[in-house]
Design a protein around this motif. Structure first.
Motif, PDB file in Angstrom:
ATOM      1  N   LEU A 188       7.575  70.791  24.336  1.00 18.01           N
ATOM      2  CA  LEU A 188       7.920  70.158  25.417  1.00 18.01           C
ATOM      3  C   LEU A 188       7.592  68.744  25.405  1.00 18.01           C
ATOM      4  O   LEU A 188       8.257  67.850  26.115  1.00 18.01           O
ATOM      5  N   ILE A 189       6.273  68.484  25.075  1.00 17.36           N
ATOM      6  CA  ILE A 189       5.761  67.097  24.905  1.00 17.36           C
ATOM      7  C   ILE A 189       6.394  66.172  24.337  1.00 17.36           C
ATOM      8  O   ILE A 189       6.608  65.053  24.623  1.00 17.36           O
ATOM      9  N   CYS A 190       6.791  66.832  23.059  1.00 19.87           N
ATOM     10  CA  CYS A 190       7.457  66.040  21.724  1.00 19.87           C
ATOM     11  C   CYS A 190       8.675  65.553  22.528  1.00 19.87           C
ATOM     12  O   CYS A 190       9.366  64.704  21.930  1.00 19.87           O
ATOM     13  N   ARG A 191       9.456  66.288  23.312  1.00 23.20           N
ATOM     14  CA  ARG A 191      10.827  66.054  23.994  1.00 23.20           C
ATOM     15  C   ARG A 191      10.398  64.679  24.871  1.00 23.20           C
ATOM     16  O   ARG A 191      11.727  64.123  25.402  1.00 23.20           O
ATOM     17  N   TYR A 192       9.345  64.093  25.229  1.00 22.61           N
ATOM     18  CA  TYR A 192       9.009  63.019  25.874  1.00 22.61           C
ATOM     19  C   TYR A 192       8.778  61.974  24.783  1.00 22.61           C
ATOM     20  O   TYR A 192       8.344  60.942  25.144  1.00 22.61           O
ATOM     21  N   ASN A 193       9.043  62.090  23.743  1.00 24.09           N
ATOM     22  CA  ASN A 193       8.819  61.392  22.576  1.00 24.09           C
ATOM     23  C   ASN A 193       9.700  59.876  23.060  1.00 24.09           C
ATOM     24  O   ASN A 193      10.743  59.745  23.347  1.00 24.09           O
ATOM     25  N   THR A 194       9.046  59.075  22.820  1.00 22.43           N
ATOM     26  CA  THR A 194       9.506  57.446  23.143  1.00 22.43           C
ATOM     27  C   THR A 194       9.409  56.962  24.694  1.00 22.43           C
ATOM     28  O   THR A 194       9.661  55.927  25.283  1.00 22.43           O
ATOM     29  N   LYS A 195       9.194  58.046  25.594  1.00 23.51           N
ATOM     30  CA  LYS A 195       9.087  57.816  26.984  1.00 23.51           C
ATOM     31  C   LYS A 195       7.888  57.404  27.232  1.00 23.51           C
ATOM     32  O   LYS A 195       7.425  56.916  28.300  1.00 23.51           O
ATOM     33  N   LEU A 196       6.652  58.328  26.840  1.00 24.40           N
ATOM     34  CA  LEU A 196       5.228  57.771  27.276  1.00 24.40           C
ATOM     35  C   LEU A 196       4.236  57.862  26.107  1.00 24.40           C
ATOM     36  O   LEU A 196       4.656  58.391  25.068  1.00 24.40           O
ATOM     37  N   PRO A 197       3.207  57.088  26.188  1.00 27.93           N
ATOM     38  CA  PRO A 197       2.263  56.942  25.292  1.00 27.93           C
ATOM     39  C   PRO A 197       1.389  58.224  25.174  1.00 27.93           C
ATOM     40  O   PRO A 197       0.262  58.478  26.009  1.00 27.93           O
ATOM     41  N   ILE A 198       1.653  59.215  24.342  1.00 29.73           N
ATOM     42  CA  ILE A 198       0.920  60.482  24.186  1.00 29.73           C
ATOM     43  C   ILE A 198       0.080  60.764  22.985  1.00 29.73           C
ATOM     44  O   ILE A 198       0.690  60.633  22.001  1.00 29.73           O
ATOM     45  N   ILE A 199      -1.110  61.495  23.318  1.00 31.95           N
ATOM     46  CA  ILE A 199      -1.743  61.978  22.044  1.00 31.95           C
ATOM     47  C   ILE A 199      -2.215  63.199  22.370  1.00 31.95           C
ATOM     48  O   ILE A 199      -2.585  63.779  23.307  1.00 31.95           O
ATOM     49  N   ILE A 200      -1.656  64.340  21.547  1.00 31.76           N
ATOM     50  CA  ILE A 200      -1.971  66.004  21.737  1.00 31.76           C
ATOM     51  C   ILE A 200      -3.258  65.943  20.822  1.00 31.76           C
ATOM     52  O   ILE A 200      -3.178  65.854  19.559  1.00 31.76           O
ATOM     53  N   THR A 201      -4.290  66.381  21.539  1.00 32.78           N
ATOM     54  CA  THR A 201      -5.631  66.982  20.663  1.00 32.78           C
ATOM     55  C   THR A 201      -5.636  68.468  20.618  1.00 32.78           C
ATOM     56  O   THR A 201      -5.223  69.109  21.759  1.00 32.78           O
TER      57      THR A 201
END
Length: 534
Positions: free
Chosen positions: A225-238
């Motif tokens: 789900l988070i990867c579908r926000y790729n380019t939308k938000l600066p995210i790092i998954i730990t």
């Protein structure tokens, strides 16, 4: 993979400088990792602006009251001794991941959207025995709500999401990259919101597709789900592995909750667990909580810096990053070594109350383990409960053993399989720190002394969970000696009675055997004659 170094001098903390004047939102702050995260940020990044804690109303207590109780936790004791006013930097926001819009008021949404620069999303349902619906609603839909709130944050620099190294249990090697979920997360959300419990329970095994539980499955869905926000938000998954007691921060051995290895240690120390299905040669994939939290803070720092660089490279802007917060396989101890070390230290620092002398062992063969569970778990439990029943007391040990068996069943999946969690980004980020940050936000575990750590872990479990102070050790050792004598007396009595029974009934067994053989031979002889006559 590019890890960025700050241009600040090596005489000060670059990480503390980054977090200075920052406004932070943390979900899951009341959990084990959440408390260590809040304490570490306040102690090592004290110049931050505000930490907002998303806390729901629980047991009728308002979140403001819960904040007062929150800081009474012993994990904050050292911090508050030195700087009691630091709690003024913490503000509670009434919210709930299960409610629409996170249960936030319009005013709180505007406040967070206008001010928050860093988000740590730690909230999750981490139980292994839950049906699909609550897991998806909390871990997947809850994450979606946090992402939608983050989209409104005009000053957002990074969102750090806490997943797990076990989100892809079907992979023997977990790399620091995206993996597709078994199904589309939005389709599963729709399914959970429309299907009844019976239909969901029937389809769940097929959906899991080999994953051990709905927790791992929900984390795989959340990452997709988070990867579908790729380019939308600066995210790092730990992705931390099994998070265990602290080495040193906030307190040596500090631990909360009885899940995973902690519950196993308590059960063994009480004499309740005497067998465990485990491959002793496989690595015990644990990480001390203070190392994991330092890694979490470091990830937020590095992702925000990378985000500022990505503005100059639009093609790479806001790519979701991954970091496995794990100890390298070559630096880990095995399950066998850790359990044997723990057993040795438990004899030195026993508990003041135990049902039986701690003993038993791990079993590599499942059927050997099953036999030992029946003989050494259930038979004594039924016998003791029977004695309690006829003496007018309420039996309880069989129920305890049922819960123990359920816990062992959930845990044995992880102790009978071997994984390799690649951690190149984690190691590289750590290697780029200056001397001050290497000490303040230490993530080095390659030289970890496992014997010292396990000893600290056991003392922490004894102090913070069982609530037994070191002053109780002399009494606890007396109890252990009594249980040791009782254990040996019971064994001698059992084998003596067994030998006596076999000796006194040996003639009867021989006669019965002879009669059986004669009867069998006679039957065969008559059948043969009947066949010939026919």
């Amino acid at each position: 993979m590019e890890i960025l170094r700050s241009d600040a001098g090596s005489g000060e903390s670059e990480i503390a400088q980054f977090y200075a004047n920052k406004t932070i939102l943390i979900t899951g702050a009341t959990g084990f990792m959440g408390k260590v995260l809040v304490e570490k940020l306040l102690r090592s990044c004290g110049d931050l602006n505000v930490i907002y804690l998303l806390i729901r109303t629980k047991k009728g207590l308002d979140p403001i009251v819960r904040k007062e109780q929150y800081f009474k936790c012993v994990s904050f004791s050292k911090l508050l001794e030195k700087n009691p006013d630091i709690v003024d930097k913490v503000r509670v926001v009434k919210g709930d991941l299960l409610e629409p819009d996170l249960g936030l008021s319009a005013n709180d949404i505007n406040t967070l959207a206008s001010n928050v620069e860093i988000v740590f999303h730690c909230a999750a349902n981490v139980r292994f025995d839950q049906p699909l619906r609550p897991m998806v609603l909390m871990n997947v839909v809850g994450t979606l709500k946090v992402l939608r709130l983050a989209e409104k944050m005009s000053n957002l620099q990074t969102l750090v999401h806490v997943s797990t190294s076990y989100c892809q249990c079907n992979e023997s090697v977990l790399e620091e990259r995206a993996y597709p979920a078994p199904q589309n997360p939005f389709s599963i959300i729709e399914m959970v919101e429309t299907m009844d419990d019976a239909a969901l329970a029937e389809i769940t095994p097929k959906l899991l597709n080999g994953l051990p539980n709905t927790y791992a499955y929900s984390k795989a869905l959340s990452e997709d789900l988070i990867c579908r926000y790729n380019t939308k938000l600066p995210i790092i998954i730990t992705r931390p592995s099994i998070v265990t007691a602290a080495i040193s921060e906030p307190l040596p051995g500090w631990i909360e909750g009885v899940t995973g290895p902690t519950g196993l240690m308590i059960g063994a120390a009480r004499g309740v667990i005497r067998s465990m299905h485990c491959n002793p040669d496989y690595s015990s994939t644990v990480i001390p909580v203070d190392k994991a939290i330092n890694g979490l803070i470091l990830c937020g720092y590095q992702r925000a810096k990378a985000s500022s660089q990505e503005e100059k490279a639009p093609s790479k802007q806001n790519e979701v990053q991954f970091c496995n917060l794990c100890i390298s396989k070559k630096a880990l101890t095995s399950w066998g070594d850790s359990i044997e070390t723990g057993r040795r230290f438990f004899y030195e620092t026993p508990l003041s109350f135990a049902l039986w002398y701690p003993g038993g062992s791990i079993k590599k063969n499942y059927y050997h383990h099953l036999f030992c569970v029946i003989v050494f778990h259930y038979l004594p439990a039924y016998f003791i409960d029977f004695l309690m029943l006829i003496s007018g007391q309420k039996p309880f040990l069989v129920n305890v053993q049922r819960k123990v068996s359920m816990g062992l069943k959930l845990l044995q999946y992880y102790t009978t399989k071997d994984w390799e969690f690649r951690n190149e980004r984690f190691q590289q980020m750590s290697s780029q720190l200056n001397a001050i940050d290497e000490e303040m936000f230490d993530t080095s575990v390659g030289q970890l002394n496992w014997e010292t750590y396990i000893s600290t872990y056991i003392m922490g479990m004894r102090t913070y969970i069982i609530r037994e102070s070191p002053s109780t050790l002399p009494y606890a050792r007396k109890v252990l000696r009594r249980l040791y004598i009782l254990d040996w007396v019971s064994k001698v009595l059992f084998f003596t009675l067994t030998f006596w029974f076999l000796w006194t009934h040996l003639d009867g067994f021989v006669e019965s055997g002879d009669a059986f053989i004669r009867s069998s031979l006679s039957s065969i002889y008559h059948e043969r004659n009947n066949t010939i006559n026919a």
